[in-house]
Design a protein around this motif. Sequence first.
Motif, PDB file in Angstrom:
ATOM      1  N   TRP A   1       0.815  -1.229   0.000  1.00 11.51           N
ATOM      2  CA  TRP A   1       0.000   0.000   0.000  1.00 11.51           C
ATOM      3  C   TRP A   1       0.841   1.267   0.000  1.00 11.51           C
ATOM      4  CZ3 TRP A   1      -4.642  -0.732  -1.539  1.00 11.51           C
ATOM      5  CH2 TRP A   1      -5.263  -1.963  -1.292  1.00 11.51           C
ATOM      6  N   GLY A   2       1.922   1.272   0.773  1.00 10.17           N
ATOM      7  CA  GLY A   2       2.779   2.463   0.796  1.00 10.17           C
ATOM      8  C   GLY A   2       3.383   2.759  -0.561  1.00 10.17           C
ATOM      9  N   LEU A   3       3.843   1.712  -1.238  1.00 10.05           N
ATOM     10  CA  LEU A   3       4.405   1.888  -2.569  1.00 10.05           C
ATOM     11  C   LEU A   3       3.329   2.325  -3.556  1.00 10.05           C
ATOM     12  CD1 LEU A   3       6.892   1.666  -4.400  1.00 10.05           C
ATOM     13  CD2 LEU A   3       6.290  -0.721  -4.782  1.00 10.05           C
ATOM     14  N   ALA A   4       2.132   1.773  -3.427  1.00 12.02           N
ATOM     15  CA  ALA A   4       1.029   2.157  -4.317  1.00 12.02           C
ATOM     16  C   ALA A   4       0.715   3.640  -4.189  1.00 12.02           C
ATOM     17  CB  ALA A   4      -0.213   1.325  -4.004  1.00 12.02           C
ATOM     18  N   ILE A   5       0.729   4.155  -2.960  1.00 16.32           N
ATOM     19  CA  ILE A   5       0.460   5.587  -2.748  1.00 16.32           C
ATOM     20  C   ILE A   5       1.577   6.429  -3.357  1.00 16.32           C
ATOM     21  CG2 ILE A   5       0.276   7.385  -0.979  1.00 16.32           C
ATOM     22  CD1 ILE A   5      -1.201   5.207   0.727  1.00 16.32           C
TER      23      ILE A   5
ATOM     24  N   LEU B   1      12.127   1.050  -9.262  1.00 20.79           N
ATOM     25  CA  LEU B   1      13.512   1.118  -8.774  1.00 20.79           C
ATOM     26  C   LEU B   1      13.563   0.946  -7.259  1.00 20.79           C
ATOM     27  CD1 LEU B   1      14.788   4.095 -10.961  1.00 20.79           C
ATOM     28  CD2 LEU B   1      15.550   1.727 -11.131  1.00 20.79           C
ATOM     29  N   GLY B   2      12.678   1.677  -6.575  1.00 21.37           N
ATOM     30  CA  GLY B   2      12.633   1.566  -5.114  1.00 21.37           C
ATOM     31  C   GLY B   2      12.230   0.178  -4.661  1.00 21.37           C
ATOM     32  N   ALA B   3      11.232  -0.396  -5.318  1.00 21.09           N
ATOM     33  CA  ALA B   3      10.757  -1.729  -4.943  1.00 21.09           C
ATOM     34  C   ALA B   3      11.857  -2.766  -5.107  1.00 21.09           C
ATOM     35  CB  ALA B   3       9.548  -2.105  -5.795  1.00 21.09           C
ATOM     36  N   PHE B   4      12.619  -2.652  -6.184  1.00 23.88           N
ATOM     37  CA  PHE B   4      13.690  -3.611  -6.403  1.00 23.88           C
ATOM     38  C   PHE B   4      14.788  -3.448  -5.357  1.00 23.88           C
ATOM     39  CE2 PHE B   4      17.501  -5.348  -8.260  1.00 23.88           C
ATOM     40  CZ  PHE B   4      17.044  -6.557  -8.768  1.00 23.88           C
ATOM     41  N   CYS B   5      15.171  -2.208  -5.109  1.00 19.17           N
ATOM     42  CA  CYS B   5      16.239  -1.962  -4.123  1.00 19.17           C
ATOM     43  C   CYS B   5      15.824  -2.374  -2.718  1.00 19.17           C
ATOM     44  CB  CYS B   5      16.641  -0.495  -4.135  1.00 19.17           C
ATOM     45  SG  CYS B   5      17.511  -0.027  -5.635  1.00 19.17           S
ATOM     46  N   PHE B   6      14.536  -2.225  -2.409  1.00 16.15           N
ATOM     47  CA  PHE B   6      14.059  -2.559  -1.068  1.00 16.15           C
ATOM     48  C   PHE B   6      13.613  -4.012  -0.952  1.00 16.15           C
ATOM     49  CE2 PHE B   6      12.732   2.140  -0.686  1.00 16.15           C
ATOM     50  CZ  PHE B   6      14.034   2.481  -0.378  1.00 16.15           C
ATOM     51  N   GLY B   7      13.796  -4.786  -1.998  1.00 19.01           N
ATOM     52  CA  GLY B   7      13.534  -6.212  -1.913  1.00 19.01           C
ATOM     53  C   GLY B   7      12.087  -6.624  -2.032  1.00 19.01           C
ATOM     54  N   PHE B   8      11.270  -5.845  -2.754  1.00 17.61           N
ATOM     55  CA  PHE B   8       9.879  -6.252  -2.969  1.00 17.61           C
ATOM     56  C   PHE B   8       9.830  -7.542  -3.771  1.00 17.61           C
ATOM     57  CE2 PHE B   8       8.175  -2.425  -1.348  1.00 17.61           C
ATOM     58  CZ  PHE B   8       6.792  -2.540  -1.310  1.00 17.61           C
ATOM     59  N   LYS B   9       8.907  -8.402  -3.409  1.00 23.61           N
ATOM     60  CA  LYS B   9       8.675  -9.589  -4.224  1.00 23.61           C
ATOM     61  C   LYS B   9       7.864  -9.189  -5.441  1.00 23.61           C
ATOM     62  CE  LYS B   9       9.195 -12.991  -0.674  1.00 23.61           C
ATOM     63  NZ  LYS B   9       8.653 -13.376   0.590  1.00 23.61           N
TER      64      LYS B   9
ATOM     65  N   LEU C   1       1.087  -5.725  -7.714  1.00 23.25           N
ATOM     66  CA  LEU C   1      -0.133  -5.194  -7.109  1.00 23.25           C
ATOM     67  C   LEU C   1       0.011  -3.704  -6.819  1.00 23.25           C
ATOM     68  CD1 LEU C   1      -2.949  -5.591  -5.919  1.00 23.25           C
ATOM     69  CD2 LEU C   1      -1.864  -6.273  -3.763  1.00 23.25           C
ATOM     70  N   ALA C   2       1.142  -3.320  -6.215  1.00 27.13           N
ATOM     71  CA  ALA C   2       1.373  -1.903  -5.897  1.00 27.13           C
ATOM     72  C   ALA C   2       1.404  -1.055  -7.165  1.00 27.13           C
ATOM     73  CB  ALA C   2       2.681  -1.750  -5.127  1.00 27.13           C
ATOM     74  N   ASN C   3       2.038  -1.573  -8.195  1.00 29.48           N
ATOM     75  CA  ASN C   3       2.128  -0.864  -9.468  1.00 29.48           C
ATOM     76  C   ASN C   3       0.744  -0.662 -10.072  1.00 29.48           C
ATOM     77  OD1 ASN C   3       3.652   0.197 -11.782  1.00 29.48           O
ATOM     78  ND2 ASN C   3       2.981  -1.655 -12.829  1.00 29.48           N
ATOM     79  N   LEU C   4      -0.055  -1.707 -10.079  1.00 24.62           N
ATOM     80  CA  LEU C   4      -1.411  -1.623 -10.627  1.00 24.62           C
ATOM     81  C   LEU C   4      -2.251  -0.601  -9.871  1.00 24.62           C
ATOM     82  CD1 LEU C   4      -3.675  -2.766 -12.490  1.00 24.62           C
ATOM     83  CD2 LEU C   4      -4.134  -4.419 -10.681  1.00 24.62           C
ATOM     84  N   LEU C   5      -2.256  -0.713  -8.538  1.00 30.55           N
ATOM     85  CA  LEU C   5      -3.054   0.213  -7.723  1.00 30.55           C
ATOM     86  C   LEU C   5      -2.563   1.652  -7.861  1.00 30.55           C
ATOM     87  CD1 LEU C   5      -3.424  -1.907  -4.452  1.00 30.55           C
ATOM     88  CD2 LEU C   5      -5.179  -1.479  -6.178  1.00 30.55           C
ATOM     89  N   GLY C   6      -1.243   1.827  -7.820  1.00 30.03           N
ATOM     90  CA  GLY C   6      -0.677   3.172  -7.905  1.00 30.03           C
ATOM     91  C   GLY C   6      -0.969   3.848  -9.224  1.00 30.03           C
ATOM     92  N   VAL C   7      -0.814   3.118 -10.314  1.00 32.33           N
ATOM     93  CA  VAL C   7      -1.091   3.695 -11.639  1.00 32.33           C
ATOM     94  C   VAL C   7      -2.574   4.030 -11.772  1.00 32.33           C
ATOM     95  CG1 VAL C   7      -1.110   3.230 -14.118  1.00 32.33           C
ATOM     96  CG2 VAL C   7       0.893   2.633 -12.764  1.00 32.33           C
ATOM     97  N   LEU C   8      -3.444   3.186 -11.235  1.00 36.69           N
ATOM     98  CA  LEU C   8      -4.887   3.482 -11.286  1.00 36.69           C
ATOM     99  C   LEU C   8      -5.224   4.732 -10.481  1.00 36.69           C
ATOM    100  CD1 LEU C   8      -6.472  -0.087 -11.035  1.00 36.69           C
ATOM    101  CD2 LEU C   8      -6.360   1.401 -13.047  1.00 36.69           C
TER     102      LEU C   8
END
Length: 196
Positions: free
Chosen positions: A97-101, A117-125, A131-138
Motif C-alpha cells: 500500500w505504501g508503494l502504491a500511494i 527502482l525503489g521496490a527492487f532496491c528494497f527487496g519487494f517480491k 499489485l502496488a504498481n497496478l493500484l498506484g497507476v490506477l
Amino acid sequence: MDTFLDILWLGLLTAIPALELRFSIPIGILAMTHLPWPFVVIVCTIANIILGIGVFEILAPILRFMRKFKFFEKHLWPHVEKRQEKLRPTIEKRGPWGLAIFIGIPLPGTGAVTGALGAFCFGFKRAAFYLANLLGVLIASICVTTICLLIKFGALDEDSFISKLFIKQEHETPTEEVQPTTPVAPQTTTTETPPA
C-alpha cells in the motif's frame, strides 16, 4: 493507421520517466482533441502499468550482469543486499500500500519507474510490486483524468460552480467613477444692437 500512430504517440509520452501518464493524459485529453478521452485514459494507463513492470523485470538481469564485475560485486552489491534485508520486515508488514500511494501521487518524480527502482532496491517480491504498481497507476490515472476533465469541460473556470464553492470571492459594490472636471471659461454674452 491513424489509431495506431495515436496509440504509439501516447505510449511514447507515457514512457518518459518521472512524468509518465501525468504528462501523457493531459496531452491526450487537452491537446489531441480528435481522440475520445476514455481512449486516451485506457491507452496511457495500460502503457504506464507495462512500463513499471518492464523496469522492475529488467533490473534483475542488469544486476546479474553488473555482479560479474569484481568492483560491483565486492563494494556495491553488499550495500544493496544489506538494505534489502534490513527493510524486508517493514515492507512485509505494511504490504504494497505504501508503494502504491507513492506511485499514485500525481507529482513529477513519483510514478511507476521510480516505484519499480525503489521496490527492487528494497527487496519487494514480484507479486507485491505488481499489485502496488497496478493500484498506484490506477490512483494516478483517476486523479489526473479528473483534473483534465474538469479543465476540459470548464468546471475550473473562474465563474464555475467549483471555483465559487472553494474560492472566496469578494463582492465589491460598484462605485461610480468620478469624471475629472475641467475648468470652464466664463462665457461672455454680446448683445447685438439693432440697426438704426
